[in-house]
Design a protein around this motif. Structure first.
Motif, mmCIF file in Angstrom:
data_model
loop_
_atom_site.group_PDB
_atom_site.id
_atom_site.type_symbol
_atom_site.label_atom_id
_atom_site.label_comp_id
_atom_site.label_asym_id
_atom_site.label_seq_id
_atom_site.Cartn_x
_atom_site.Cartn_y
_atom_site.Cartn_z
ATOM 1 N N ASP A 22 0.832 -1.209 0.000
ATOM 2 C CA ASP A 22 0.000 0.000 0.000
ATOM 3 C C ASP A 22 0.867 1.260 0.000
ATOM 4 N N GLY A 25 -0.074 5.527 -4.369
ATOM 5 C CA GLY A 25 -0.661 6.823 -4.729
ATOM 6 C C GLY A 25 -0.047 7.950 -3.923
ATOM 7 N N ARG A 26 0.132 7.710 -2.611
ATOM 8 C CA ARG A 26 0.724 8.753 -1.767
ATOM 9 C C ARG A 26 2.192 9.005 -2.138
ATOM 10 N N ARG A 35 -0.565 9.117 -10.232
ATOM 11 C CA ARG A 35 -0.627 7.873 -9.444
ATOM 12 C C ARG A 35 0.007 6.694 -10.185
ATOM 13 N N ARG A 73 -12.320 2.241 -7.932
ATOM 14 C CA ARG A 73 -11.436 3.323 -8.405
ATOM 15 C C ARG A 73 -11.842 3.765 -9.818
HETATM 16 C C1 IPE Z 1 -1.520 0.263 -3.425
HETATM 17 O O1 IPE Z 1 -1.365 1.626 -3.490
HETATM 18 C C2 IPE Z 1 -1.826 -0.350 -4.775
HETATM 19 C C3 IPE Z 1 -3.227 -0.784 -4.917
HETATM 20 C C4 IPE Z 1 -4.150 -0.721 -4.001
HETATM 21 C C5 IPE Z 1 -3.603 -1.331 -6.208
HETATM 22 P P1 IPE Z 1 -2.603 2.630 -3.458
HETATM 23 O O2 IPE Z 1 -3.006 2.895 -4.873
HETATM 24 O O3 IPE Z 1 -3.674 2.138 -2.587
HETATM 25 O O4 IPE Z 1 -1.914 3.915 -2.835
HETATM 26 P P2 IPE Z 1 -2.519 4.923 -1.791
HETATM 27 O O5 IPE Z 1 -3.091 4.117 -0.662
HETATM 28 O O6 IPE Z 1 -3.569 5.719 -2.506
HETATM 29 O O7 IPE Z 1 -1.357 5.757 -1.368
#
Ligand code: IPE
Ligand code: IPE
Ligand code: MG
Length: 253
Positions: A22, A25-26, A35, A73
């Protein structure tokens, strides 16, 4: 069952590590990047982690790469994640095979683009006889859906008089899970600081040691994996008993 999973790894290290990858995205947002860039760097972190797992003699590595709920998403991001899976399987399969990695996918194949379902089957067929690390990729996976599918199959088997409901126990229930031939995770890691399971391996993680780390997944590396393993080694696994070295539930079964 334990003979099948026996290995020469140091006895106090985890045999099966599961990771909720996880924070992609951040990681990207902090750098002002899209992202997708975070997800790309996440694939690189995955490559590093597979290599580190092999070096550290971990036998099973399960990674959460797309959840049943990730369909919420935006379509663009879902398309990007599918694209990265395609690239990972196409580009990395030969290398994984050369490293004797056995690749497995868990999760529903329904609703996936047909070419992806085909790729997953191909990766499993090519690497099926490998004897090294088993890499379990949870893709389009949700633990509640997995348990529900098992319950449905059991109910159908009972209707056909193939199963006696009264004799169903943990072991015979587990035979209906996709992970029936995989030991439960000893260590479950979640990166990015979030402290929840998000529908990952709910049945199998009943006695897993949980380690939550602040590192964002694209920054994860061998040192981070070793840090989690050291934390695991310091834990006292009791499985409901009292002794420090209580046998695991499966070993006692
Ligand atoms: C993990 O990173 C990848 C997946 C869930 C596919 P995220 O995409 O959830 O990243 P954040 O949580 O928004 O930072
Ligand atoms: C869990 O991460 C799923 C994967 C890592 C594939 P999410 O980022 O989707 O989880 P929530 O929404 O924060 O619980
Ligand atoms: Mg997330």
């Amino acid at each position: 069952m334990q003979d099948v999973f026996a290995c020469d790894r140091s006895p106090d290290g985890p045999r099966h590590v599961a990771i909720i990858m996880d924070g992609n995205g951040r990681w990207a947002a902090r750098r002002g990047l899209p992202r997708l860039e975070g997800h790309r760097r996440g694939v690189e972190a995955l490559r590093r982690t597979v290599r580190a797992a092999i070096e550290l003699d971990i036998r099973f590595l399960t990674i959460y790469s797309f959840s049943s709920e990730n369909w919420r998403r935006p379509a663009q991001e879902i398309g990007d994640l599918f694209g990265l899976l395609r690239i990972f399987v196409r580009r990395d399969l030969a290398d994984l095979h050369a490293r004797s990695v056995r690749v497995r996918f868990i999760g529903s194949r329904q609703g996936l683009p047909p070419d992806i379902a085909g790729l997953l089957g191909e990766a499993e067929n090519v690497t099926g006889d490998n004897k090294g690390l088993t890499l379990v990729v949870a893709f389009n996976y949700g633990a509640r859906q997995e348990i529900l599918a098992a319950a449905r199959a059991i109910a159908e088997a009972a209707l056909r008089k193939k199963i006696e409901p009264g004799v169903l126990d943990e072991k015979s229930f587990e035979a209906f899970l996709e992970t029936s031939d995989i030991p439960d995770p000893d260590l479950l890691i979640r990166t990015s600081g979030e402290q929840r399971l998000s529908n990952f391996l709910l049945w199998q993680s009943a006695y897993s040691e949980l380690v939550f780390m602040p590192v964002l997944w694209p920054d994860f590396d061998r040192a981070a994996l070793e840090e989690a393993i050291n934390e695991f080694k310091g834990r006292d696994r009791r499985f409901g008993g009292l002794a420090a070295q209580a046998p695991s539930l499966k070993e006692r079964a």
